[in-house]
Write an enzyme that holds these catalytic residues in place. Structure first.
Site, PDB file in Angstrom:
ATOM      1  N   LYS A 165       0.872  -1.167   0.000  1.00 42.08           N
ATOM      2  CA  LYS A 165       0.000   0.000   0.000  1.00 42.08           C
ATOM      3  C   LYS A 165       0.907   1.213   0.000  1.00 42.08           C
ATOM      4  O   LYS A 165       1.806   1.347   0.847  1.00 42.08           O
ATOM      5  CB  LYS A 165      -0.892   0.012   1.254  1.00 42.08           C
ATOM      6  CG  LYS A 165      -1.966   1.095   1.195  1.00 42.08           C
ATOM      7  CD  LYS A 165      -3.004   0.775   0.129  1.00 42.08           C
ATOM      8  CE  LYS A 165      -4.121   1.805   0.134  1.00 42.08           C
ATOM      9  NZ  LYS A 165      -5.197   1.456  -0.820  1.00 42.08           N
ATOM     10  N   SER A 234      -0.865  -0.833  -4.506  1.00 42.67           N
ATOM     11  CA  SER A 234      -2.149  -0.125  -4.506  1.00 42.67           C
ATOM     12  C   SER A 234      -1.957   1.214  -3.820  1.00 42.67           C
ATOM     13  O   SER A 234      -1.441   1.275  -2.699  1.00 42.67           O
ATOM     14  CB  SER A 234      -3.200  -0.965  -3.765  1.00 42.67           C
ATOM     15  OG  SER A 234      -4.444  -0.306  -3.710  1.00 42.67           O
TER      16      SER A 234
END
Length: 370
Positions: A165, A234
């Site tokens: 992330k 992401s």
């Protein structure tokens, strides 16, 4: 090296704030909240800059787990790695996957082979002008190596999926860099997601020896011949550092799970998905070796940047109504769901430097029972 046991449980959700399934598992004793290391989820947002379902889901989970761990919600977020991927287009179904880990005194008698292991690490917070550039690549590479060590994995070949992330730019962050006299890689918030994802993926490639370490700022989003076969990144608005989760197999694990992967060459590469399933003893649909069960599939998807798939033009990059990442998630999600027999799979859009251009890694976790 310590011996660990890793658990994996997939839980369907009714919405981004739904924690009822997780709480029920904890109440029944199926999950010990003290052993939760990471939670990966798919939420029904748009997956873009303004997808607040990701932050909402993390806030709901932290609030629910706080009393279970005698911590504040903020402390829970520091203790557990949360990676929420927005976008459940097509047949994709919202869900979370909970990873637990505990240490055991000794391996069970007769256990052989490498089993699923998980490790986690964080980078430092980045300055806005560092996103999408060499600093993010280098820091991510160091964090991947730290996460491998945390997982008890020494051979890069045993790493099958690295979930990251990473941050994105906002107008405030761009302005903050400008005040200091620095320019960011882009002034577009949406465009910054690709830069951050791409640099993070290249950090994985450097750490695992998939490419050299001499990558420059100008290579990001340009040198698509440079990529990682196991990276999944992401971008989100809710953080300024990278959260790194390494998934692989280790002889130091006594988990009842195993992970394998393959690399999709494009968005319709059914053979690669089948190969990933077969790598852990599974077949298409319900077919599997005795004693093996599909837990979840993790994959990346993107619209091929050259505008075609196997010589045929696609229009995903030209649609001004729907983002190309949403098209790609729907297409790849449908392909994988059809082969796996379930839409509750983790498919994330935006695969810059994550597999070959237009393709991406696909990893499968299976449960092994006696």
């Amino acid at each position: 090296m310590r011996t660990t046991s890793v658990g994996v449980i997939k839980i369907v959700t009714k919405g981004p704030g739904d924690v009822s399934g997780l709480m029920a598992m904890i109440g029944a004793g199926a999950i010990d909240p003290r052993e939760i290391l990471a939670i990966l989820g798919k939420t029904e947002g748009n997956g873009g800059v303004n997808d607040f379902t990701r932050e909402y889901a993390v806030a709901a989970l932290c609030t629910a787990l706080a009393p279970q761990l005698s911590l504040s919600p903020e402390e829970v977020e520091q203790r557990i790695a949360f990676v929420m991927s927005g976008g459940t287009e097509g047949v994709l179904s919202p869900h979370i996957t909970v990873f637990t880990r505990r240490e055991v005194e000794r391996p069970p008698a007769g256990l052989s082979g490498k089993r699923l292991s998980i490790g986690m690490a964080h980078t430092r917070d980045f300055l806005p002008e560092e996103l999408g550039r060499a600093a993010q690549i280098a820091e991510t590479a160091a964090a991947v190596k730290a996460a491998m060590a945390d997982a008890g994995i020494t051979d890069p070949a045993d790493v099958h999926f690295v979930q990251i992330k990473c941050p994105l730019l906002t107008s405030d962050r761009v302005e903050a860099a400008s005040v200091r006299g620095n320019k960011t890689a882009t002034t577009s918030a949406y465009g910054s997601m690709a830069y951050s994802r791409g640099a993070s993926a290249l950090g994985v490639a450097v750490a695992l020896g998939e490419t050299g370490s001499d990558i420059s700022d100008g290579d990001v989003l340009r040198r698509y011949d440079l990529f990682s076969k196991v990276a999944s990144t992401s971008a989100g608005i809710e953080l300024m550092h990278n959260v790194v989760i390494v998934l692989g197999n280790s002889a130091a694990s006594v988990s009842e799970f195993e992970i394998g992967h393959a690399v999709m060459s494009d968005a319709i590469d059914a053979a690669a998905v089948t190969s990933a399933l077969q790598s852990v003893g599974l077949g298409v649909g319900p077919q599997a070796e005795a004693g093996r069960e599909l837990v979840n599939i993790f994959a990346k998807a993107e619209a091929s940047p050259d505008g075609s798939v196997r010589g045929f033009r696609h229009t995903m990059l030209e649609d001004t109504d729907i983002s190309s990442t949403r098209h790609a998630r729907a297409a790849v999600g449908g392909l994988i769901a059809g082969l796996a027999g379930t839409g509750a799979v983790y498919v994330s859009g935006g695969a810059e430097h994550q597999g070959p251009a237009g393709g991406g890694p696909v990893a499968v976790i299976a449960r092994l029972s006696d």
